[in-house]
Design a protein around this motif. Structure first.
Motif, PDB file in Angstrom:
ATOM      1  N   ASP A  87     -67.820  23.945 -21.647  1.00 10.66           N
ATOM      2  CA  ASP A  87     -68.764  25.054 -21.495  1.00 10.66           C
ATOM      3  C   ASP A  87     -70.177  24.481 -21.394  1.00 10.66           C
ATOM      4  O   ASP A  87     -70.390  23.279 -21.437  1.00 10.66           O
ATOM      5  N   ARG A  88     -71.151  25.362 -21.244  1.00 11.53           N
ATOM      6  CA  ARG A  88     -72.531  24.898 -21.053  1.00 11.53           C
ATOM      7  C   ARG A  88     -73.040  24.112 -22.243  1.00 11.53           C
ATOM      8  O   ARG A  88     -73.873  23.222 -22.100  1.00 11.53           O
ATOM      9  N   TRP A  89     -72.527  24.390 -23.434  1.00 10.16           N
ATOM     10  CA  TRP A  89     -72.981  23.670 -24.633  1.00 10.16           C
ATOM     11  C   TRP A  89     -72.408  22.258 -24.668  1.00 10.16           C
ATOM     12  O   TRP A  89     -73.074  21.318 -25.121  1.00 10.16           O
ATOM     13  N   ASP A  90     -71.183  22.110 -24.186  1.00 10.28           N
ATOM     14  CA  ASP A  90     -70.614  20.771 -24.043  1.00 10.28           C
ATOM     15  C   ASP A  90     -71.463  19.941 -23.075  1.00 10.28           C
ATOM     16  O   ASP A  90     -71.795  18.785 -23.345  1.00 10.28           O
ATOM     17  N   VAL A  91     -71.794  20.544 -21.938  1.00 12.00           N
ATOM     18  CA  VAL A  91     -72.587  19.847 -20.922  1.00 12.00           C
ATOM     19  C   VAL A  91     -73.976  19.513 -21.464  1.00 12.00           C
ATOM     20  O   VAL A  91     -74.449  18.381 -21.326  1.00 12.00           O
ATOM     21  N   LEU A  92     -74.631  20.481 -22.097  1.00 13.27           N
ATOM     22  CA  LEU A  92     -75.962  20.235 -22.654  1.00 13.27           C
ATOM     23  C   LEU A  92     -75.915  19.146 -23.719  1.00 13.27           C
ATOM     24  O   LEU A  92     -76.760  18.251 -23.753  1.00 13.27           O
ATOM     25  N   GLY A  93     -74.920  19.187 -24.582  1.00 14.80           N
ATOM     26  CA  GLY A  93     -74.780  18.153 -25.603  1.00 14.80           C
ATOM     27  C   GLY A  93     -74.606  16.779 -24.989  1.00 14.80           C
ATOM     28  O   GLY A  93     -75.183  15.794 -25.466  1.00 14.80           O
TER      29      GLY A  93
END
Length: 112
Positions: A87-93
């Motif tokens: 998800d976007r949080w995985d990518v941002l992390g």
């Protein structure tokens, strides 16, 4: 050439460590033959040797930088091998971790 060497060694280390852990996971959690775990152990050992080839002489710095590579690489492995969809949080992390890697590895430091 040094930046290319650093990048290639980090990729090779990531494949060895993540691939090794994945092989063990497959043997233990997914019912694959136990010799997969043996291959995983060998791959994890190879990771330890690959890390020593980095041009920076500081173990802590190399291992810390590799931590960020491991985060991003693990998610990429999941996408390519296991069909995982971050998800976007995985990518941002992952992006945050890779920025940290760049700071650790690429920022010029005074000669010791």
């Amino acid at each position: 050439m040094t930046i290319l060497r650093i990048a290639l060694l980090f990729v090779l280390a990531a494949v060895a460590e993540i691939g090794g852990a994945w092989l063990i996971w497959q043997a233990v959690r997914e019912g694959r033959p136990w010799w997969w775990a043996g291959l995983g152990i060998m791959a994890l050992g190879a990771y330890g040797f690959v890390a020593t080839l980095q041009p920076d002489a500081h173990f802590g710095r190399i291992l810390a930088a590799y931590g960020g590579i491991f985060v991003a690489g693990s998610l990429a492995w999941g996408v390519v091998v296991d069909g995982f969809r971050p998800d976007r949080w995985d990518v941002l992390g992952s992006v945050v971790c890779l920025v940290g890697v760049a700071l650790i590895v690429l920022v010029p430091r005074p000669a010791a």
